[in-house]
Design a protein around this motif. Structure first.
Motif, PDB file in Angstrom:
ATOM      1  N   VAL A  76      23.418   5.799 -26.587  1.00  0.00           N
ATOM      2  CA  VAL A  76      22.469   5.224 -25.645  1.00  0.00           C
ATOM      3  C   VAL A  76      23.237   4.476 -24.561  1.00  0.00           C
ATOM      4  O   VAL A  76      24.277   3.851 -24.842  1.00  0.00           O
ATOM      5  CB  VAL A  76      21.461   4.291 -26.360  1.00  0.00           C
ATOM      6  CG1 VAL A  76      22.147   3.150 -27.091  1.00  0.00           C
ATOM      7  CG2 VAL A  76      20.426   3.740 -25.378  1.00  0.00           C
ATOM      8  N   GLN A  77      22.747   4.598 -23.344  1.00  0.00           N
ATOM      9  CA  GLN A  77      23.364   3.898 -22.210  1.00  0.00           C
ATOM     10  C   GLN A  77      22.293   3.058 -21.526  1.00  0.00           C
ATOM     11  O   GLN A  77      21.398   3.600 -20.868  1.00  0.00           O
ATOM     12  CB  GLN A  77      23.973   4.893 -21.229  1.00  0.00           C
ATOM     13  CG  GLN A  77      24.719   4.238 -20.079  1.00  0.00           C
ATOM     14  CD  GLN A  77      25.328   5.252 -19.132  1.00  0.00           C
ATOM     15  OE1 GLN A  77      24.777   6.327 -18.911  1.00  0.00           O
ATOM     16  NE2 GLN A  77      26.480   4.926 -18.548  1.00  0.00           N
ATOM     17  N   ALA A 129      16.380   3.418 -21.247  1.00  0.00           N
ATOM     18  CA  ALA A 129      17.808   3.704 -21.191  1.00  0.00           C
ATOM     19  C   ALA A 129      17.979   5.214 -21.032  1.00  0.00           C
ATOM     20  O   ALA A 129      16.995   5.959 -20.999  1.00  0.00           O
ATOM     21  CB  ALA A 129      18.505   3.241 -22.477  1.00  0.00           C
ATOM     22  N   VAL A 130      19.232   5.650 -20.965  1.00  0.00           N
ATOM     23  CA  VAL A 130      19.537   7.073 -21.007  1.00  0.00           C
ATOM     24  C   VAL A 130      20.113   7.391 -22.385  1.00  0.00           C
ATOM     25  O   VAL A 130      20.994   6.683 -22.873  1.00  0.00           O
ATOM     26  CB  VAL A 130      20.536   7.468 -19.904  1.00  0.00           C
ATOM     27  CG1 VAL A 130      20.822   8.973 -19.971  1.00  0.00           C
ATOM     28  CG2 VAL A 130      19.993   7.097 -18.530  1.00  0.00           C
ATOM     29  N   MET A 139      16.230  17.791 -23.760  1.00  0.00           N
ATOM     30  CA  MET A 139      15.102  17.874 -22.856  1.00  0.00           C
ATOM     31  C   MET A 139      15.395  17.066 -21.602  1.00  0.00           C
ATOM     32  O   MET A 139      16.061  16.025 -21.642  1.00  0.00           O
ATOM     33  CB  MET A 139      13.825  17.367 -23.540  1.00  0.00           C
ATOM     34  CG  MET A 139      13.889  15.962 -24.042  1.00  0.00           C
ATOM     35  SD  MET A 139      12.489  15.579 -25.118  1.00  0.00           S
ATOM     36  CE  MET A 139      11.120  15.637 -23.976  1.00  0.00           C
ATOM     37  N   GLU A 140      14.905  17.587 -20.494  1.00  0.00           N
ATOM     38  CA  GLU A 140      15.128  16.887 -19.238  1.00  0.00           C
ATOM     39  C   GLU A 140      14.161  15.727 -19.138  1.00  0.00           C
ATOM     40  O   GLU A 140      13.045  15.776 -19.621  1.00  0.00           O
ATOM     41  CB  GLU A 140      14.910  17.851 -18.070  1.00  0.00           C
ATOM     42  CG  GLU A 140      16.046  18.835 -17.924  1.00  0.00           C
ATOM     43  CD  GLU A 140      16.026  19.538 -16.584  1.00  0.00           C
ATOM     44  OE1 GLU A 140      16.491  20.684 -16.521  1.00  0.00           O
ATOM     45  OE2 GLU A 140      15.530  18.949 -15.612  1.00  0.00           O
ATOM     46  N   GLY A 141      14.600  14.691 -18.459  1.00  0.00           N
ATOM     47  CA  GLY A 141      13.719  13.560 -18.263  1.00  0.00           C
ATOM     48  C   GLY A 141      13.307  13.461 -16.808  1.00  0.00           C
ATOM     49  O   GLY A 141      13.472  14.413 -16.051  1.00  0.00           O
ATOM     50  N   MET A 172      16.637  10.373 -19.641  1.00  0.00           N
ATOM     51  CA  MET A 172      16.238   9.007 -19.288  1.00  0.00           C
ATOM     52  C   MET A 172      14.875   8.701 -19.899  1.00  0.00           C
ATOM     53  O   MET A 172      13.943   9.510 -19.797  1.00  0.00           O
ATOM     54  CB  MET A 172      16.174   8.843 -17.780  1.00  0.00           C
ATOM     55  CG  MET A 172      15.759   7.436 -17.358  1.00  0.00           C
ATOM     56  SD  MET A 172      15.740   7.206 -15.591  1.00  0.00           S
ATOM     57  CE  MET A 172      17.487   7.174 -15.253  1.00  0.00           C
ATOM     58  N   LEU A 173      14.775   7.550 -20.532  1.00  0.00           N
ATOM     59  CA  LEU A 173      13.519   7.070 -21.092  1.00  0.00           C
ATOM     60  C   LEU A 173      13.082   5.831 -20.320  1.00  0.00           C
ATOM     61  O   LEU A 173      13.862   4.888 -20.168  1.00  0.00           O
ATOM     62  CB  LEU A 173      13.697   6.711 -22.569  1.00  0.00           C
ATOM     63  CG  LEU A 173      12.525   5.976 -23.230  1.00  0.00           C
ATOM     64  CD1 LEU A 173      11.299   6.877 -23.286  1.00  0.00           C
ATOM     65  CD2 LEU A 173      12.905   5.487 -24.632  1.00  0.00           C
TER      66      LEU A 173
END
Lengths: 114, 112
Positions: free
Chosen positions: B37-38, B86-87, B7-9, B107-108
């Motif tokens: 996770v980044q 994070a991404v 899903m796009e963020g 991205m969250l």
């Protein structure tokens, strides 16, 4: 813990320069990888190596070359840097050739080409 | 060829909210599935993985279940924290000789 280190966190170079990005892993991993990461494009594989002196092209090898003279070190070379090579470069290593292997990443080098 | 769709963020949540990040894949055979996770300014690190159908990977309160019937590996967390910002990348590897195939990342952003 596996450690993958990259020679620089930030690098600024001029167009036409030859650029070396160095990556070292300390866990005797067979396989090493170079990616670039760009907004909206995710991670793209540039080159990888399954053994010393071996190299394989990834999805976007144009404008890059690599060198793996020792097992622990994998270098990415930009023969003549261009502005479209401004990016985040990520190195990674992986222990073997099991489907389930974890791949370990370095902290990245943010390269700016002016 | 193999592919991963995320899903796009950005996904924007308040602290303590429930998180789902969708990931579906296309692959022949029986791939291993991964979430990386980044955190800002850093490289990727493995969050969790699952190597066969119905396996559940879990780490740091995050979970994902390998669903072969729906070719999905959705990431969930019951109560997110600001430090989870994070991404997140979903990835698969189809065989020992394959390289990882990544999704584009989600991205969250978690606000207090």
């Amino acid at each position: 813990d596996v450690k993958v280190t990259q020679s620089s966190r930030y690098l600024v170079k001029r167009t036409g320069e030859k650029v070396f990005l160095e990556c070292v892993q300390d866990m005797d991993h067979e396989n090493m990888f170079w990616y670039r990461q760009d907004p909206g494009l995710g991670l793209r594989l540039i080159y990888f190596s399954y053994d010393v002196k071996m190299k394989e092209k990834g999805d976007i090898p144009e404008g890059y070359s690599v060198s793996r003279e020792k097992k622990e070190r994998f270098s990415l070379i930009l023969e003549s840097a261009s502005t479209n090579q401004t990016s985040m470069y990520l190195c990674a290593s992986r222990p073997g050739l099991e489907r389930t292997d974890t791949q370990y990443f370095g902290p990245g080098t943010r390269l700016t080409v002016l | 060829g193999d592919s991963v769709t995320q899903m796009e963020g950005p996904v924007t949540l308040s602290e303590e909210a429930f998180l789902t990040i969708n990931c579906t894949y296309t692959a022949t055979g029986y791939p291993s599935l991964f979430w990386y996770v980044q955190y800002p300014g850093e490289g990727l690190q493995l969050l969790l993985k699952a190597t066969k159908a119905d396996d559940k990977g879990s780490n740091k309160g995050f979970e994902a279940t390998y669903r072969k019937e729906t070719t999905s590996f959705h990431l969930e967390k019951g109560s997110v924290q600001v430090s989870d910002s994070a991404v997140y990348f979903c990835a698969l590897r189809n065989s020992g000789y394959s390289t990882l195939t990544f999704g584009k990342g989600t991205m969250l952003l978690v606000s207090p």
